[in-house]
Structure formats: structure tokens, C-alpha cells
Design a protein around this motif. Structure first.
Motif, PDB file in Angstrom:
ATOM      1  N   LYS A  35       0.853  -1.193   0.000  1.00  0.00           N
ATOM      2  CA  LYS A  35       0.000   0.000   0.000  1.00  0.00           C
ATOM      3  C   LYS A  35       0.884   1.236   0.000  1.00  0.00           C
ATOM      4  CE  LYS A  35      -0.442   0.106   5.058  1.00  0.00           C
ATOM      5  NZ  LYS A  35       0.704  -0.832   5.251  1.00  0.00           N
ATOM      6  N   GLU A  36       0.284   2.347  -0.372  1.00  0.00           N
ATOM      7  CA  GLU A  36       1.048   3.591  -0.411  1.00  0.00           C
ATOM      8  C   GLU A  36       1.656   3.874   0.970  1.00  0.00           C
ATOM      9  OE1 GLU A  36       0.764   7.956  -2.386  1.00  0.00           O
ATOM     10  OE2 GLU A  36      -1.082   7.173  -1.524  1.00  0.00           O
ATOM     11  N   GLY A  37       2.909   4.270   0.970  1.00  0.00           N
ATOM     12  CA  GLY A  37       3.606   4.567   2.219  1.00  0.00           C
ATOM     13  C   GLY A  37       4.465   3.438   2.731  1.00  0.00           C
ATOM     14  N   ASP A  38       4.290   2.239   2.185  1.00  0.00           N
ATOM     15  CA  ASP A  38       5.138   1.116   2.588  1.00  0.00           C
ATOM     16  C   ASP A  38       6.575   1.341   2.117  1.00  0.00           C
ATOM     17  OD1 ASP A  38       3.126  -0.300   3.843  1.00  0.00           O
ATOM     18  OD2 ASP A  38       2.732  -1.650   2.158  1.00  0.00           O
ATOM     19  N   VAL A  39       7.498   0.702   2.823  1.00  0.00           N
ATOM     20  CA  VAL A  39       8.910   0.758   2.448  1.00  0.00           C
ATOM     21  C   VAL A  39       9.452  -0.665   2.390  1.00  0.00           C
ATOM     22  CG1 VAL A  39      11.210   1.590   3.055  1.00  0.00           C
ATOM     23  CG2 VAL A  39       9.206   3.005   3.558  1.00  0.00           C
ATOM     24  N   MET A  40       9.995  -1.040   1.237  1.00  0.00           N
ATOM     25  CA  MET A  40      10.637  -2.339   1.068  1.00  0.00           C
ATOM     26  C   MET A  40      12.147  -2.150   1.123  1.00  0.00           C
ATOM     27  SD  MET A  40       8.402  -4.023  -2.056  1.00  0.00           S
ATOM     28  CE  MET A  40       8.415  -2.521  -3.060  1.00  0.00           C
ATOM     29  N   GLU A  41      12.813  -2.981   1.905  1.00  0.00           N
ATOM     30  CA  GLU A  41      14.274  -3.006   1.936  1.00  0.00           C
ATOM     31  C   GLU A  41      14.703  -4.444   1.749  1.00  0.00           C
ATOM     32  OE1 GLU A  41      17.994  -1.292   4.629  1.00  0.00           O
ATOM     33  OE2 GLU A  41      15.983  -1.418   5.491  1.00  0.00           O
ATOM     34  N   LEU A  42      15.675  -4.677   0.862  1.00  0.00           N
ATOM     35  CA  LEU A  42      16.044  -6.048   0.538  1.00  0.00           C
ATOM     36  C   LEU A  42      17.527  -6.130   0.215  1.00  0.00           C
ATOM     37  CD1 LEU A  42      15.038  -6.723  -3.154  1.00  0.00           C
ATOM     38  CD2 LEU A  42      14.088  -4.753  -1.954  1.00  0.00           C
ATOM     39  N   GLY A  43      18.060  -7.343   0.336  1.00  0.00           N
ATOM     40  CA  GLY A  43      19.474  -7.522   0.058  1.00  0.00           C
ATOM     41  C   GLY A  43      19.828  -8.970  -0.194  1.00  0.00           C
ATOM     42  N   ILE A  44      20.989  -9.151  -0.797  1.00  0.00           N
ATOM     43  CA  ILE A  44      21.565 -10.469  -1.021  1.00  0.00           C
ATOM     44  C   ILE A  44      23.032 -10.401  -0.633  1.00  0.00           C
ATOM     45  CG2 ILE A  44      22.112 -12.270  -2.703  1.00  0.00           C
ATOM     46  CD1 ILE A  44      19.742 -11.457  -4.349  1.00  0.00           C
ATOM     47  N   GLU A  45      23.488 -11.416   0.021  1.00  0.00           N
ATOM     48  CA  GLU A  45      24.886 -11.520   0.437  1.00  0.00           C
ATOM     49  C   GLU A  45      25.819 -11.251  -0.748  1.00  0.00           C
ATOM     50  OE1 GLU A  45      27.727 -15.169   2.096  1.00  0.00           O
ATOM     51  OE2 GLU A  45      25.534 -15.395   2.008  1.00  0.00           O
ATOM     52  N   GLY A  46      26.659 -10.232  -0.615  1.00  0.00           N
ATOM     53  CA  GLY A  46      27.609  -9.891  -1.661  1.00  0.00           C
ATOM     54  C   GLY A  46      27.073  -8.991  -2.754  1.00  0.00           C
ATOM     55  N   LEU A  47      25.772  -8.703  -2.720  1.00  0.00           N
ATOM     56  CA  LEU A  47      25.153  -7.914  -3.793  1.00  0.00           C
ATOM     57  C   LEU A  47      24.505  -6.631  -3.308  1.00  0.00           C
ATOM     58  CD1 LEU A  47      23.605 -10.787  -5.942  1.00  0.00           C
ATOM     59  CD2 LEU A  47      25.729  -9.537  -6.333  1.00  0.00           C
ATOM     60  N   GLY A  48      24.747  -6.287  -2.045  1.00  0.00           N
ATOM     61  CA  GLY A  48      24.273  -5.007  -1.545  1.00  0.00           C
ATOM     62  C   GLY A  48      22.814  -5.007  -1.146  1.00  0.00           C
ATOM     63  N   VAL A  49      22.303  -3.804  -0.928  1.00  0.00           N
ATOM     64  CA  VAL A  49      20.957  -3.584  -0.402  1.00  0.00           C
ATOM     65  C   VAL A  49      20.260  -2.530  -1.251  1.00  0.00           C
ATOM     66  CG1 VAL A  49      19.660  -2.720   1.609  1.00  0.00           C
ATOM     67  CG2 VAL A  49      21.660  -4.181   1.949  1.00  0.00           C
ATOM     68  N   SER A  50      18.973  -2.692  -1.442  1.00  0.00           N
ATOM     69  CA  SER A  50      18.172  -1.671  -2.118  1.00  0.00           C
ATOM     70  C   SER A  50      16.965  -1.323  -1.249  1.00  0.00           C
ATOM     71  CB  SER A  50      17.720  -2.146  -3.502  1.00  0.00           C
ATOM     72  OG  SER A  50      16.778  -3.196  -3.406  1.00  0.00           O
ATOM     73  N   LYS A  51      16.352  -0.197  -1.550  1.00  0.00           N
ATOM     74  CA  LYS A  51      15.229   0.286  -0.733  1.00  0.00           C
ATOM     75  C   LYS A  51      14.256   1.043  -1.627  1.00  0.00           C
ATOM     76  CE  LYS A  51      14.380   2.957   3.509  1.00  0.00           C
ATOM     77  NZ  LYS A  51      15.055   3.741   4.580  1.00  0.00           N
ATOM     78  N   GLN A  52      12.996   0.634  -1.596  1.00  0.00           N
ATOM     79  CA  GLN A  52      11.983   1.298  -2.429  1.00  0.00           C
ATOM     80  C   GLN A  52      10.800   1.778  -1.585  1.00  0.00           C
ATOM     81  OE1 GLN A  52      12.317  -2.395  -3.749  1.00  0.00           O
ATOM     82  NE2 GLN A  52      14.365  -1.680  -4.284  1.00  0.00           N
ATOM     83  N   ASN A  53      10.420   3.023  -1.801  1.00  0.00           N
ATOM     84  CA  ASN A  53       9.184   3.551  -1.221  1.00  0.00           C
ATOM     85  C   ASN A  53       8.040   3.235  -2.173  1.00  0.00           C
ATOM     86  OD1 ASN A  53      10.320   4.912   1.129  1.00  0.00           O
ATOM     87  ND2 ASN A  53      11.238   6.326  -0.325  1.00  0.00           N
ATOM     88  N   VAL A  54       6.893   2.862  -1.605  1.00  0.00           N
ATOM     89  CA  VAL A  54       5.739   2.486  -2.403  1.00  0.00           C
ATOM     90  C   VAL A  54       4.783   3.665  -2.500  1.00  0.00           C
ATOM     91  CG1 VAL A  54       3.780   0.905  -2.586  1.00  0.00           C
ATOM     92  CG2 VAL A  54       5.977   0.087  -1.671  1.00  0.00           C
ATOM     93  N   LYS A  55       4.385   3.979  -3.733  1.00  0.00           N
ATOM     94  CA  LYS A  55       3.451   5.073  -3.957  1.00  0.00           C
ATOM     95  C   LYS A  55       2.307   4.595  -4.835  1.00  0.00           C
ATOM     96  CE  LYS A  55       6.846   8.752  -3.358  1.00  0.00           C
ATOM     97  NZ  LYS A  55       7.454   9.978  -3.946  1.00  0.00           N
TER      98      LYS A  55
END
Length: 285
Positions: A261-281
Motif C-alpha cells: 500500500k502507499e507509504g510502505d517501504v521495502m528493503e532487501l538484500g543479497i549476500e555480496g550484492l548489496g541492499v536496495s530500498k523502495q518507497n511504495v506510492k
């Protein structure tokens, strides 16, 4: 080597993230990360070029946006139901061979760009995935030779609209190819950076709560099997992306199901491949 692209949307430049985390601009190398780069020993040529030119490369500030770490590929091929526990939570049988679908290349966005819930969507979902970047044209490749055709690996959030995917007539691509549904990055790690892609921890948090936490050792079909199998049905070109599936813990599998839903924040990562972060709109005209 860790390959990045940075800058405003549509104006990205090639760069490299060094071992100490510093990012540098390698525009002076003269080539972006495209099919020609990957298919003509670009990684090796860039590494050699850096031996004498790294000191003169401008640093990229951490405040600068990261884009998709390669130019738009010819295709994004995805593997569905490639973790046994995810197949179970989706209520589907473990497949006897890889389930394949395509994700639109227009879904690609940078690792920290916003994810937009599509118009009329009520069931948008998250999926952390290990993605493969092809480095050499692949057709009818034997499993034993599959790694020779891989340039590197990258983190991918295979965002999915479940009603579009499952409840509408037709194929999964309806729920997979929406705009912004393929955040990729922060970087492509070349194969020498990843000792064993079939044994990497991967995880995803939603609003700070861990939803997915697993390992690629739970693959039903491992990296080399997937590359070989796909090459039986289509030619894979340098720079093509293969996304290898997601582990258990998606919103569809919860009881009751839970969706973005709008306002959610996803943060994800893989060992050796860094982390990303997306805000949901939410989608707006």
C-alpha cells in the motif's frame, strides 16, 4: 568488480564501486554497460583500463541517484516457483522443470527508485530475487559450461500484481511487467566477486519487519541449470537478465494475504550484492 550506473533518469553514466565502497565515474572509458560491453570482454578491458586510469576518475557522491546498473537489455527472463517453500505457500506443485515467464524491460528502475502501485491494483506484492546477467551469447548451453556465459549477478525485486498475474486470463506477464516493477541494483557483481551463487543469503523487510529470509541453496533449479535450460528455448544475449525466483515469505502466502500500500517501504538484500530500498506510492495520472 562492482558495476554501477549513476545520475538522473535517462542520463545515467557508467561507474564502478570500489572495494572500500567509494564510487567512481568511469565515463572516460568510453562505453556504457550494454550488450556490446558484456559481449566483447568489456569487464576485462575496463579492469585493465582502471589499472592506469583509476586515480583520475572523479568520485561519485553517495547522494547521487543510482540507476539500473546496465542499459536496457533485450529481455528479462524469470523463473517461477524455484524455491520449494514458495511453491507450497502459493499452493502450487513443485515444477518438474523451470517455469518461465518474461518481465517487461520497461519495468526496470534503479535500486532505490519508487515503486508505483498500478492503476486498479489491489494485490501488489514483493519478491527478493537473485538475478543473473549474461556475459556471452548462449544457445544450447550445457550445464557444465553455463558459468562461462555469466557476466555477474545483481539484486532484483520482482514486484508482482497477483490479481493481474493469477486471476486474469492469459499469462503471468500481466502481473509482472508493470512500470517500476523491476528495481535492480545497486550494482552488478562480476563473477569473481561471488564464490557460490547457489549458496547466498537473501532477505526482504517490509516497513522494518523481516518477511523473507532464506538462501539460494534452497533452489529447486540452480543457476547453471537455469541458464542451460533457458538456452534450449531462446538465445540469450550479453546483458540479458535472468531472475531466478523468490523464496517463501511473499504477501500472497500470508494468512490472511497482505499486499503493498502507499507509504510502505521495502528493503532487501543479497549476500555480496548489496541492499536496495523502495518507497511504495499509488498510481497517479
Amino acid at each position: 568488480m562492482k558495476l554501477i550506473r549513476f545520475g538522473a533518469v535517462g542520463e545515467e553514466k557508467p561507474g564502478v564501486q570500489l572495494a572500500n565502497g567509494t564510487k567512481i565515474d568511469v565515463s572516460a572509458f568510453g562505453q556504457d554497460y550494454d550488450e556490446d560491453f558484456f559481449g566483447n570482454d568489456g569487464i576485462e578491458k575496463l579492469a585493465k583500463w582502471l589499472e592506469t586510469n583509476q586515480a583520475s576518475c572523479p568520485e561519485v557522491d553517495d547522494s547521487v541517484r543510482l540507476g539500473v546498473p546496465l542499459t536496457r537489455p533485450s529481455k528479462i527472463v524469470c523463473v517461477g516457483l524455484n524455491y520449494a517453500q514458495h511453491a507450497a505457500e502459493a499452493g502450487m506443485e513443485i515444477p518438474k522443470e523451470p517455469v518461465l515467464f518474461f518481465k517487461s524491460t520497461t519495468a526496470l528502475v534503479g535500486p532505490n527508485d519508487d515503486v508505483i502501485i498500478p492503476k486498479n491494483s489491489e494485490k501488489s506484492d514483493w519478491e527478493v530475487e537473485l538475478a543473473i546477467v549474461i556475459g556471452k551469447k548462449a544457445s544450447y548451453v550445457e550445464e557444465a559450461d553455463a558459468f562461462d556465459h555469466i557476466a555477474g549477478y545483481v539484486l532484483h525485486n520482482d514486484v508482482s500484481e497477483r490479481a493481474f498475474q493469477i486471476e486474469k486470463s492469459g499469462q503471468w506477464c500481466k502481473g509482472k511487467g508493470c512500470d517500476t516493477f523491476a528495481p535492480v541494483g545497486p550494482f552488478i557483481a562480476t563473477t569473481d566477486e561471488i564464490e557460490d551463487p547457489n549458496n547466498l543469503n537473501l532477505w526482504l523487510k517490509l516497513n522494518g519487519e523481516v518477511m523473507q529470509n532464506s538462501t539460494t541453496s534452497d533452489f529447486i533449479f540452480n543457476v547453471q541449470h537455469v541458464v542451460s535450460h533457458i538456452s534450449l528455448f531462446m538465445t540469450l544475449l550479453p546483458g540479458d537478465i535472468i531472475s531466478t525466483g523468490t523464496p517463501f515469505g511473499v504477501g500472497l502466502g500470508l494468512n490472511p494475504p497482505m499486499y503493498l500500500k502507499e507509504g510502505d517501504v521495502m528493503e532487501l538484500g543479497i549476500e555480496g550484492l548489496g541492499v536496495s530500498k523502495q518507497n511504495v506510492k499509488a498510481y497517479k495520472k
